[in-house]
Design a protein around this motif. Structure first.
Motif, short mmCIF file in Angstrom:
data_model
loop_
_atom_site.label_atom_id
_atom_site.label_comp_id
_atom_site.label_asym_id
_atom_site.label_seq_id
_atom_site.Cartn_x
_atom_site.Cartn_y
_atom_site.Cartn_z
N VAL A 7 0.92 -1.37 -0.15
CA VAL A 7 -0.21 -0.07 0.02
C VAL A 7 0.86 1.11 0.04
O VAL A 7 1.76 1.24 0.86
N LEU A 50 -5.01 6.12 -1.03
CA LEU A 50 -4.12 4.84 -0.73
C LEU A 50 -4.33 3.98 -1.87
O LEU A 50 -5.57 3.65 -2.50
N CYS A 61 -7.55 0.60 -4.48
CA CYS A 61 -7.53 1.93 -3.96
C CYS A 61 -8.81 2.38 -3.15
O CYS A 61 -9.84 1.76 -3.31
N ILE A 102 -5.34 -2.23 2.45
CA ILE A 102 -6.02 -0.82 2.31
C ILE A 102 -6.73 -0.58 3.45
O ILE A 102 -6.82 0.30 4.43
#
Length: 206
Positions: A7, A50, A61, A102
């Motif tokens: 990440v 992210l 994402c 994430i």
């Protein structure tokens, strides 16, 4: 597989960002680099884009935003963390691994810098195509709260709809009408700012 996905944060001008987002038919403005750049320039908003990368390739994402509240509380107590649009992930194993990482990063960020975190999903949770489930196991220790919508049958007519309102609401409507309140479409910048001021005052009181 797990060790190949990391990440990272990407810059707003990274061409991989829009290339990845635009493949999703349910992507919206909250996923765009333009919205996130503007939000990052706004007072009280700290955008943390992210991206889960497998090598140089984006596989997932999400865009958490640390938002300052009007409460005069110290540190993390005066902030909340919001993800305004659904996280996006490739519908494969790498995408799911990236999404899990994430979500873990979002949870850690909230624990350190905000009072709570909230993902405002606009679509079924990513990974449903692969897992056959919109909640588990990706949600982990997140609570799932279905959207609460108010559905109003307009065919009932004005009188019946008014009758179904609470007495306090009817009283406030009558008082507003006596004071010259009217409902109409906003057409100018000045009217927009006036409406925004009313909304700010409403949330300040709440």
């Amino acid at each position: 597989m797990d060790g190949n996905v990391n990440v990272e944060r990407l810059n707003f001008d990274d061409p991989r960002w829009p290339d990845f987002v635009l493949r999703y038919r349910w992507a919206n403005a909250f996923h765009s680099p333009e919205f996130n750049r503007v939000a990052s320039l706004s007072r009280g908003f700290d955008v943390i884009p992210l991206f889960a990368l497998s090598g140089e390739r984006i596989v997932a994402c999400a865009f958490p935003v640390l938002v300052d509240t009007d409460l005069s509380l110290p540190g993390r107590l005066g902030r909340r963390l919001l993800v305004y649009g659904s996280p996006l992930a490739l519908p494969d194993e790498e995408g799911l691994v990236g999404l899990e990482k994430i979500l873990h990063a979002v949870r850690n960020l909230a624990r350190m810098r905000a009072l709570f975190a909230e993902i405002r999903n606009s679509q079924p949770f990513p990974g449903a195509e692969v897992l056959g489930d919109t909640r588990e196991p990706l949600l982990g220790d997140w609570d799932f709260i279905p959207q609460e919508n108010y559905l109003v049958d307009l065919s009932l007519g004005e009188e019946e709809l008014a009758r179904r309102l609470s007495s306090g609401t009817r009283k406030n409507i009558r008082r507003s009408e006596r004071n010259g309140c009217e409902i109409r479409e906003i057409e100018t910048t000045e009217e927009f700012h006036a409406a925004a001021d009313l909304i700010r005052e409403l949330y300040r009181r709440k």
